[in-house]
Structures are given as C-alpha cells and as structure tokens.
Motif scaffolding. Structure first.
Motif, short mmCIF file in Angstrom:
data_model
loop_
_atom_site.label_atom_id
_atom_site.label_comp_id
_atom_site.label_asym_id
_atom_site.label_seq_id
_atom_site.Cartn_x
_atom_site.Cartn_y
_atom_site.Cartn_z
N THR A 50 -19.80 -9.48 -22.98
CA THR A 50 -20.72 -8.37 -22.88
C THR A 50 -20.22 -7.00 -22.87
OG1 THR A 50 -22.35 -9.86 -21.95
CG2 THR A 50 -22.78 -7.51 -21.60
N ALA A 76 -19.55 2.45 -31.95
CA ALA A 76 -20.38 2.65 -33.36
C ALA A 76 -21.35 4.14 -33.09
CB ALA A 76 -21.33 1.68 -33.36
N ALA A 77 -21.81 3.95 -31.93
CA ALA A 77 -22.66 5.60 -31.67
C ALA A 77 -21.95 6.75 -31.93
CB ALA A 77 -22.94 5.47 -30.52
N SER A 84 -20.46 7.45 -20.78
CA SER A 84 -20.87 6.04 -20.32
C SER A 84 -20.15 5.40 -19.33
CB SER A 84 -20.80 5.27 -21.69
OG SER A 84 -21.68 5.74 -22.58
N ARG A 144 -19.27 -6.10 -26.37
CA ARG A 144 -20.25 -5.64 -26.93
C ARG A 144 -20.93 -4.11 -26.58
NH1 ARG A 144 -25.81 -8.96 -26.62
NH2 ARG A 144 -25.56 -9.85 -28.48
N GLN A 145 -20.96 -4.05 -25.40
CA GLN A 145 -21.35 -2.65 -24.94
C GLN A 145 -20.32 -1.56 -25.31
OE1 GLN A 145 -24.35 -1.95 -23.66
NE2 GLN A 145 -24.92 -4.22 -24.04
N ARG A 160 -18.45 -1.47 -27.91
CA ARG A 160 -18.29 -1.50 -29.18
C ARG A 160 -19.53 -0.80 -29.75
NH1 ARG A 160 -14.46 -3.66 -32.14
NH2 ARG A 160 -13.00 -5.11 -31.09
N LYS A 161 -20.45 -0.76 -29.08
CA LYS A 161 -21.77 -0.07 -29.21
C LYS A 161 -21.62 1.40 -29.14
CE LYS A 161 -25.82 -3.07 -28.17
NZ LYS A 161 -26.75 -3.58 -27.09
N ILE A 162 -20.67 1.78 -28.09
CA ILE A 162 -20.39 3.21 -27.76
C ILE A 162 -19.53 3.83 -29.15
CG2 ILE A 162 -19.44 4.55 -26.32
CD1 ILE A 162 -19.93 2.65 -23.86
N GLU A 176 -20.74 -10.99 -31.71
CA GLU A 176 -22.10 -11.57 -31.77
C GLU A 176 -22.05 -13.20 -31.90
OE1 GLU A 176 -24.54 -9.97 -30.95
OE2 GLU A 176 -23.21 -8.05 -30.69
#
Lengths: 97, 276, 290
Positions: free
Chosen positions: B72, B82-83, B45, B75-76, B78-80, C260
């Motif tokens: 942001t 989590a994945a 990423s 968030r991005q 943390r998404k990585i 969030e």
C-alpha cells in the motif's frame, strides 16, 4: 582476542603475494607477501587467547622448511594447529606455483 | 517470546498535528495513512504507518510493516509520483514510527521481503523523480520496517526524544542472537556508537540531517508543530539544492568521523575501478 | 570414501561443478568470462571492519565481500560476492560500502554511456549485529543504488545457498531485475529462528526443516513467481543463467513495481484460513510475470 608477533631469519626472497583461507569457525586466512627486508615477519590476530606457545611452535616448524622473506598476516577464528599448518603450507605452495 | 509490543500513537499524533487529518484511505488497510496538507506555500503528502488492532493480518497490528502495508505504501507513493509527472514534484514526508517488519509464517510465504522492497522502491523512485522525500522519525525506526518506510528519504530528521530509536533488531532479540545480556548490550552501545539504540547516539553516525530538540513528541503544542514545520521546510530546500542520491549521508562532519570507513572504501574503490 | 568425496565424485560423474562449495572469490571468478576476473579492494588492501576488533572479534582482510570487474560475453561487468562463511555473510559498514560503492560506480559509468552489467551473489543473514546501525544504513544505500542502476541495466541476483538471503538484504534481492536461485537456496525476510523467537513456536517451528523449505526454499519461490530461474547446484548452469538474464534486457516492469498485481493477490488471501506452500502454488502458479 590476542595479537602475536614473531620474526624469523629468511634464506630467500618471496616472488609474489598470496591469500588463502577464510575467517570462519575453526579456520583462518593467511596473507603472505614479500617482506620489506631479508627477514620474515608474522602477525597473528587470533580469537582465542593464551595459545602463544602453540602458535610459536607451529610457526617455528613452518619456517624451518619455508625460509621465505615474507610478511605474513594470519587472521584466526579458532583453527587447530593442524589447520594452521595446512593453510600455511597452502600459502607456501601457492607462492611457489 | 515477545508478543507484547507497546503500541505507539506517535505516528497518528504527528499526522494529525501536521495535517489536521486522520489520512484514512478508502479501500486500503487502516494501517497506512496518507494526508495532503500545506507545508510552507505548497502542498505536501504526509504518510504514516499506524497500529490497528483489527488489521486483517494479525502480525501487523502493532505498527509493523507487513504485506499490505508495504504494497500500500508503494501504491500511494507511486500515485504521488504519477500526479507530479508533468508538474511540481511535491514533497513527501514519511512519518516514521514503525516497531518492526511483520514476523510470521504467512508473511514469509507471501513475500513480505518483496512487499517491503516495493515500498523502498517507490520511495527511492520518488526521490529519483525529483520529489523531496523527508523522513521524520517520531518514534521507533526499526530494521526492515525503516528500510521500507523512511530510509530511502533524501533527508532524515528526528525528534530528540527517548522513545525515538533506530536499530537493526529489537533489544531482546539482539541480546539473544549475540548471546549477550540486555545490560551488556546497552553498555556496548555506550562505547560503540552503531550498537546504540537511542537517537542521540544515532545522530553521531552522521546519517541524520537534523535532530530536532525541545519538542514534545507525545503531545505537541502549536510551537512544537511550528518548529517541526520549519525543520521540514529547511530540509526540503536543502534537498532541492542537491543531488537526488543519498550522498548527503556521507558529507557531514559526524559522518567523516564515524563513517570514515564508508568514505575510505568509496575513495579507494574509485581509484581501482578502471585499470590504471 | 567419505560422504563429501562421494558426492564430489557423483557430481563429476554428472559433469557438474558445485557452486555452493566454492568460496566467494571462486564464485565471482566462475561467473565472469574466463581470464577476465580483476578484484577490487582485495584482501591486501586490508579494508577491515573497524568495529569487530573493538568487540574482540577477529576481522577478515576483505570484510567478507569480493568485488570483481571483468566481462560477461565480452561486455564490462561487475560481480559482488558475499562470503557466507565469514560472520554469516552479514553486512557490516565496510562489506556493505563495498557493494554500495561498486554499484554507485557502475551507475556513474552507465550514466556516461558505458554500461556495466551488475551481478550480486547474495549469501547473507542481513545486518551484522555488531555493526548494527551502520549495517542497516548501508543496506539502505545498496537498495538506493540498485533502484537507480536498474533504470539503465538489469541487476541480476543469485542466491545459491547454503546460507540463503535474509533480513534487509532480502529486500536487495527483491529489488533485483531478475533473481536466480538454486534448490539449496532460501529467500526470506525473517529467518525461521527469528520468527520463532519473535512470534512463538506456534507461529513457526524453526526446527521443522521441511516446513521452512516449503515456505521459503528456492523451488517454492520459483513456483509462485517470486524468482525467475531455478537451477541445480551447477556453476556452469549458473553462469549461463546470468548471461541469459542479461540477454533478456530490462524487464517490462520490475517485480517490486508490480503493485496492482500483488495487491490483488493479497486481497484474495483470507488470513483467517490456513495457507501453506502447495496451496499458494495452486493460487499463484502461472500468474503474469514480466
């Protein structure tokens, strides 16, 4: 910035080390500890140049009364002679305490 | 007053060069770009903060890290994380060209310090979770913006280019605050390494894993991109072979020379930590 | 009677000991259990800034950070206290490495099953500009250490004033599990003078003290949930609040991970509309915190 080194004869040993003060505007810190020989040694680091004579007279006056065989480091940020003496007296008092 | 910030295209240039994408995220500010692309034989990423003259928050239009940029990024990243939770921890490459944190009344009121901390937290958490996090400095890496975007990376890489610079404060502002002229400041930087702005002086501090030389930073060709990819892959391999902390920043010969005090403090602190 | 003496007498009358008037060493001592204070890398270790004398500036023997081990209600603790009078509490290579290094050792102990309770007394303008890039680098190391340590024990930050906490160290404050401020404390990323300089006086008039306090003062920060406890300048109350913060254990979710919640909060803000401290309190007051 200037370094001043002075030596004085001593009459008695110093039992412990003490630290007082802070290197803030118009103030200074004093690190006082037993010296390795029977004399006193002073190292002054000062931010203000050209006041060697004043430093010597303040320290002469202090050591007349103090008489301890101490190594003293002073880190000064433009303290007045009155403040210098005050801090030295605080250190001397803390040593005796 | 210095409102004329030169807007740099380095972030988007390198995002495109390395991923062939613009990385626009649906429903997020256009200032934060994320693209997934192959790096070696695995997906990675790539994240950049880029200027946007129409950004909702006016103080973050020139490549600054502001409120929405910080959150942001968090968030991005943390998404990585989590994945990657149950599988391979993919590499995260932060492309760094950030002019500063956003300076503004509204920014302070709404907690830009927390927004930037949230981004730093996310990158640090990714690193601790085992993602190789690599910062590639392609332009400015200034102050709080760099702390938020890049400085938590396992390894720091930089392009050897005059526009690549790291500092705690912009030159003009630093001159005013320290009551020096810009010329004096520059002279001081030549004598005192941490005061310098340019990346070659920064490299002497021992914080950089690699200074990548001979690359066209503004208009990279295929060979330039290839060279940078190889450097990224080497940094990722090096990261995976070592601990997930920042200790590598104290281990290079340059660090031993210039950050000797940092090492000495830690050595003597460890001696005194427990009562003898 | 001088004004200062009058204030002191009044405080004694109220039964309070000022925390703000103490130096960093006394502050650290006053947080820890009585008699448990043990300083690490004190002034006689003479780990001074190698960079300030090169620029004609006299260095302080402890570089402006007091590290102390001791106990809190009998449990092993670490306090790192920044001396704001020396160089504005700024983070140089040595002062920063003292904080980072101590947090790293606390982490090591935690990983070995020996928890250490970390407390940061943050009075700082951020990076020491005379050590620029080394200050910035070590602040990143402090951030890294807080994030790693916070997985084991809560990291508690205290900002008491009068300097407040700014720059890269405001991020360190924001990474703390819980933050305790006094009414005299300010917490912000960019100091008001820097904002005025960078963005213009129309953006912020740094001399408008009431405005500045309404944006970043302790009371405002507490009212909108950006800090956890708001106290008077009272050393006993601060020490008690630190103990209470540890007693609560790890937060359900660290504030800096509440992504969030804060993105939603920001989405509801229209940057074209005026917004001031009281207006924000009306929007954010009572919003969910961990």
């Amino acid at each position: 910035m200037e370094k001043i080194e002075l030596d004085y004869p001593a009459r008695h040993a110093v039992p412990r080390r003490v630290h007082v003060g802070v290197v803030g505007s118009g103030d200074l810190e004093v690190l006082l500890e037993p010296s390795p020989d029977q004399r006193a040694h002073v190292l002054v680091n000062t931010s203000v140049d050209g006041f060697g004579v004043v430093w010597k007279s303040v320290l002469d006056r202090f050591f007349e009364r103090f008489g301890g065989a101490a190594s003293i480091e002073i880190n000064d940020f433009g303290a007045t002679p009155g403040t210098v003496m005050l801090r030295l007296e605080q250190a001397a008092e803390a040593v005796r305490a | 007053m210095s409102t004329q910030t030169e807007v740099s295209a380095r972030g988007i240039t390198w995002l495109r060069a390395l991923t062939a994408q613009d990385g626009v995220i649906q429903g997020a500010p256009a200032t934060v770009r994320v693209a997934e692309a192959a790096l070696g034989d695995e997906p990675a990423s790539f994240i950049a903060v880029v200027p946007d003259p129409h950004n909702r928050f006016p103080r973050a239009r020139n490549g600054e890290v502001g409120l929405e940029e910080g959150w942001t990024l968090a968030r991005q990243v943390r998404k990585i994380i989590a994945a990657g939770k149950d599988g391979v921890r993919r590499p995260i490459i932060a492309l760094v060209d950030v002019s500063s944190q956003a300076y503004g009344r509204r920014e302070e009121l709404l907690g830009v310090h927390l927004a930037c901390a949230a981004a730093a937290d996310a990158y640090a958490s990714a690193r601790l979770a085992g993602h190789p996090v690599i910062a590639l400095l392609v332009g400015k890496a200034m102050s709080g913006a760099f702390l938020a975007h890049g400085y938590q990376a396992n390894r720091l890489l930089a392009l050897d280019s005059p526009e690549v610079m790291v500092h705690a404060m912009g030159k003009q502002a630093a001159a005013r605050v320290t009551r020096r002229s810009v010329a004096d400041l520059e002279k001081l930087g030549e004598r005192i390494a941490p005061m310098a702005y340019d990346i070659r002086a920064y490299a002497k501090l021992g914080l950089l894993h690699q200074l990548i030389e001979g690359v066209d930073a503004d208009a990279p060709g295929a060979a330039d991109v290839q060279r940078v990819r190889e450097a990224l892959l080497a940094a990722i391999a090096d990261t995976r072979a070592g601990p997930s902390d920042l200790s590598s920043r104290l281990s290079s010969p340059a660090a031993h020379a210039t950050r000797a005090a940092s090492i000495e403090v830690r050595r003597r602190l460890a001696e005194q930590w427990d009562v003898a | 009677m001088s004004a200062v003496a009058a204030v002191r007498n009044h405080r004694q009358f109220l039964g309070r000991t000022s925390f703000i008037e103490m130096g960093a060493r006394e502050r650290a001592r006053s947080i820890l259990d009585e008699g448990s204070f043990r300083e690490l890398l004190g002034p006689f270790d003479r780990l001074k800034s190698p960079w300030l004398p090169l620029q004609g500036i006299v260095a302080q023997a402890d570089d402006g950070v007091v590290l102390a081990r001791g106990t809190l209600d009998g449990k092993p603790a670490l306090v790192a206290a920044i001396e704001s009078i020396y160089q504005g509490g700024s983070m140089g290579e040595v002062s920063g490495a003292k904080i980072a290094g101590a947090l790293e050792l606390a982490l090591r102990d935690c990983e070995q099953g020996k928890p250490v309770l970390p407390v940061l007394l943050l009075e700082t303008g951020g990076v020491r500009l005379q050590e620029a890039n080394l200050g910035l680098a070590v602040i990143a190391e402090i951030h890294a250490a807080i994030v790693a340590l916070r997985r084991h024990v809560p990291v508690i930050g205290v900002i008491s004033g009068m300097v407040g906490c700014f720059g890269g160290m405001s991020l360190a404050a924001a990474l703390c599990s819980r933050l305790i401020l006094t009414r005299q404390a300010r917490l912000g990323m960019n100091g008001p003078e820097v904002i005025e300089q960078e963005a213009g006086i129309a953006e912020l008039d740094a001399s408008d003290r009431a405005l500045v306090w309404s944006l970043i003062g302790g009371e405002q920060r507490h009212a909108v949930g950006l800090v956890d406890d708001l106290l008077e300048d009272d050393a006993v109350a601060i020490a008690a609040s630190v103990r209470a913060a540890f007693a609560q254990g790890l937060p359900r979710q660290e504030r800096s991970a509440q992504v969030e919640l804060y993105l939603e909060r920001l989405a509801a803000i229209d940057p074209q509309q005026p917004l001031d401290g009281p207006a924000l309190r009306a929007i954010w007051h009572g919003a969910a915190q961990s």
